[in-house]
Design a protein around this motif. Structure first.
Motif, PDB file in Angstrom:
ATOM      1  N   GLY A  98     -57.287  31.356   5.197  1.00  0.00           N
ATOM      2  CA  GLY A  98     -56.257  30.553   4.562  1.00  0.00           C
ATOM      3  C   GLY A  98     -54.858  30.907   5.025  1.00  0.00           C
ATOM      4  O   GLY A  98     -53.871  30.352   4.509  1.00  0.00           O
ATOM      5  N   ALA A  99     -54.730  31.818   5.986  1.00  0.00           N
ATOM      6  CA  ALA A  99     -53.412  32.159   6.528  1.00  0.00           C
ATOM      7  C   ALA A  99     -52.899  31.003   7.374  1.00  0.00           C
ATOM      8  O   ALA A  99     -53.623  30.497   8.229  1.00  0.00           O
ATOM      9  CB  ALA A  99     -53.514  33.420   7.391  1.00  0.00           C
ATOM     10  N   PRO A 100     -51.671  30.566   7.165  1.00  0.00           N
ATOM     11  CA  PRO A 100     -51.150  29.439   7.944  1.00  0.00           C
ATOM     12  C   PRO A 100     -51.088  29.694   9.445  1.00  0.00           C
ATOM     13  O   PRO A 100     -51.246  28.777  10.246  1.00  0.00           O
ATOM     14  CB  PRO A 100     -49.753  29.220   7.356  1.00  0.00           C
ATOM     15  N   HIS A 101     -50.838  30.961   9.835  1.00  0.00           N
ATOM     16  CA  HIS A 101     -50.662  31.266  11.255  1.00  0.00           C
ATOM     17  C   HIS A 101     -51.348  32.589  11.585  1.00  0.00           C
ATOM     18  O   HIS A 101     -51.153  33.585  10.883  1.00  0.00           O
ATOM     19  CB  HIS A 101     -49.178  31.363  11.617  1.00  0.00           C
ATOM     20  N   LEU A 145     -46.680  39.948   5.916  1.00  0.00           N
ATOM     21  CA  LEU A 145     -47.451  39.930   7.154  1.00  0.00           C
ATOM     22  C   LEU A 145     -48.786  40.627   6.893  1.00  0.00           C
ATOM     23  O   LEU A 145     -48.856  41.559   6.087  1.00  0.00           O
ATOM     24  CB  LEU A 145     -46.706  40.665   8.276  1.00  0.00           C
ATOM     25  N   GLY A 146     -49.831  40.170   7.574  1.00  0.00           N
ATOM     26  CA  GLY A 146     -51.141  40.785   7.414  1.00  0.00           C
ATOM     27  C   GLY A 146     -51.738  41.153   8.758  1.00  0.00           C
ATOM     28  O   GLY A 146     -51.428  40.535   9.782  1.00  0.00           O
ATOM     29  N   ALA A 188     -44.029  30.271  10.508  1.00  0.00           N
ATOM     30  CA  ALA A 188     -44.254  29.800  11.875  1.00  0.00           C
ATOM     31  C   ALA A 188     -43.335  30.505  12.868  1.00  0.00           C
ATOM     32  O   ALA A 188     -43.745  30.796  14.002  1.00  0.00           O
ATOM     33  CB  ALA A 188     -44.042  28.290  11.939  1.00  0.00           C
ATOM     34  N   ASP A 189     -42.094  30.790  12.453  1.00  0.00           N
ATOM     35  CA  ASP A 189     -41.168  31.441  13.386  1.00  0.00           C
ATOM     36  C   ASP A 189     -41.611  32.865  13.725  1.00  0.00           C
ATOM     37  O   ASP A 189     -41.474  33.314  14.867  1.00  0.00           O
ATOM     38  CB  ASP A 189     -39.740  31.433  12.820  1.00  0.00           C
ATOM     39  N   ALA A 229     -44.038  36.603  17.511  1.00  0.00           N
ATOM     40  CA  ALA A 229     -45.084  37.590  17.799  1.00  0.00           C
ATOM     41  C   ALA A 229     -45.800  37.251  19.103  1.00  0.00           C
ATOM     42  O   ALA A 229     -46.089  38.140  19.912  1.00  0.00           O
ATOM     43  CB  ALA A 229     -46.086  37.652  16.649  1.00  0.00           C
ATOM     44  N   ARG A 230     -46.081  35.959  19.316  1.00  0.00           N
ATOM     45  CA  ARG A 230     -46.726  35.555  20.576  1.00  0.00           C
ATOM     46  C   ARG A 230     -45.840  35.879  21.775  1.00  0.00           C
ATOM     47  O   ARG A 230     -46.323  36.318  22.818  1.00  0.00           O
ATOM     48  CB  ARG A 230     -47.068  34.065  20.542  1.00  0.00           C
TER      49      ARG A 230
END
Length: 377
Positions: free
Chosen positions: A48-51, A181-182, A205-206, A211-212
């Motif tokens: 269920g994490a958005p990103h 953060l997870g 999202a930012d 992170a990417r």
């Protein structure tokens, strides 16, 4: 010699070879490819994490989490002392100071009252920690809602280290999704694996986009290689992600099996004096990544080390509980808060038993026979 029984070995689903061949046939062997995004989407759907950002390790994910929170030299980061060193090293990578906090009896994870006392004392010294890392040890939930509430009172962001707890829930919500953060780990000994690997999850999202970028050497958007900040080679490869996609398909079965193994140990050792097992909070569903027992020296002469050696003599791997971070030579100089020394007591009395989801009934019988013999004499 009897067959070797490992503590928590990888468990194939049967689909890994198919997905790996698909990745090879497509020639997507370089880090970024279709399976990488597919695996991230699978993590997002399951938790269920958005990103989700798939990375080379859980340690890499923790390091990026600290970067996203701008942790740097002179900052302090609170984390549990009853823990794995991989949770603490990234704090030092950033030049920051770890502040260790003792465990609570009801979860073995970071104690809520000790955390409150720690924050009060740091404030009295004119210090506000830059972040709190909450760890869900052995696949069991910390009191995450209470911990997040305490941290929020002091405006301290929370990083949730669910490296050992992928698939565990608190009131139906996935661990790793309560904090800012997870972090998850997909190391070879975890409940699902990408060989080596991990993931960072967030609702922002930012942060995911940043992170990417940081994980791919912080390359700027330019036709040539342009870098305006420090980056890392942390991205998970497409080939490893193919493994993860196959493993993720079996996650619910893996959790069910590990929980069943835990129950079988409990039942088989119920009449052994002085034996207790790791707790599980009401309203939570742990994954029982490892079955951990405690021995009470007032009720049995058996010791964790004696039991470990007896198992090792029969080619069975067992492991002591985590040696507290404040006892580690590399961290000995850093602050530590405790009133009851729970983590020291857990280490002295605890042992992890083989818990792999491929463990057979015959393997379990073999393990239990030795444990009962050692405890009952």
């Amino acid at each position: 010699m009897p067959d070797r029984i490992f503590l928590s070995p990888p468990h194939r689903t049967g689909r890994e070879s198919h997905y790996l061949q698909e990745a090879l046939d497509s020639n997507w062997i370089a880090p970024v490819g279709p399976f990488l995004r597919r695996f991230e989407e699978g993590i997002e759907a399951y938790t269920g994490a958005p990103h989700a950002v798939a990375l080379q390790s859980g340690t890499a994910a923790l390091h990026l989490a600290l970067r996203l929170l701008d942790v740097g030299p002179g900052d302090e980061v609170i984390c549990p002392t009853f823990n794995f060193a991989g949770c603490v090293f990234p704090i030092l990578y950033q030049g920051a100071t770890p502040v260790f906090v003792d465990s609570g009896v009801s979860t073995w994870n970071i104690c809520v009252k000790e955390l409150q006392r720690t924050l009060e004392d740091r404030a009295a010294q004119g210090r506000r920690p830059k972040a709190l890392i909450v760890v869900h040890l052995y696949g069991q939930a910390a009191k995450i809602c209470e911990l997040v509430d305490v941290a929020s009172q002091w405006n301290v962001p929370v990083i949730e280290d669910a490296a050992e707890a992928f698939g565990a829930t608190y009131e139906g919500q996935a661990l790793g999704t309560f904090g800012d953060l997870g972090v998850y780990s997909f190391n070879g000994n975890k409940i699902i694996t990408t060989s080596g690997g991990g993931a960072l999850v967030t609702s922002r999202a930012d942060w995911a986009e940043r992170a990417r970028k940081l994980a791919t050497q912080a390359r700027d958007d330019a036709p040539h290689y342009l870098h305006s900040e420090l980056g890392y080679n942390y991205r998970l490869s497409n080939v490893s992600a193919a493994l993860g996609c196959a493993q993720l398909e079996a996650i619910d079965d893996r959790i069910a099996r590990r929980r069943a193994i835990f129950t079988q140990y409990q039942q088989a050792l119920a009449d052994c004096p002085g034996v207790a097992f790791s707790p599980e909070l009401p309203g939570t569903r742990g994954i029982r990544w490892l079955t951990c027992l405690l021995l009470d020296p007032a009720q049995t002469s058996a010791t964790p080390e004696g039991l470990r050696q007896a198992l090792a003599a029969d080619q069975i791997e067992a492991r002591p509980l985590w040696y507290p971070m404040h006892r580690q030579p590399v961290f000995a100089a850093y602050p530590y808060y405790t009133t009851r020394h729970i983590s020291d007591d857990l280490f002295r009395r605890g042992l992890c038993l083989p818990s792999g989801s491929a463990l057979s009934e015959a393997d379990l019988t073999r393990i239990v026979t030795i444990v009962r013999r050692e405890i009952k004499g």
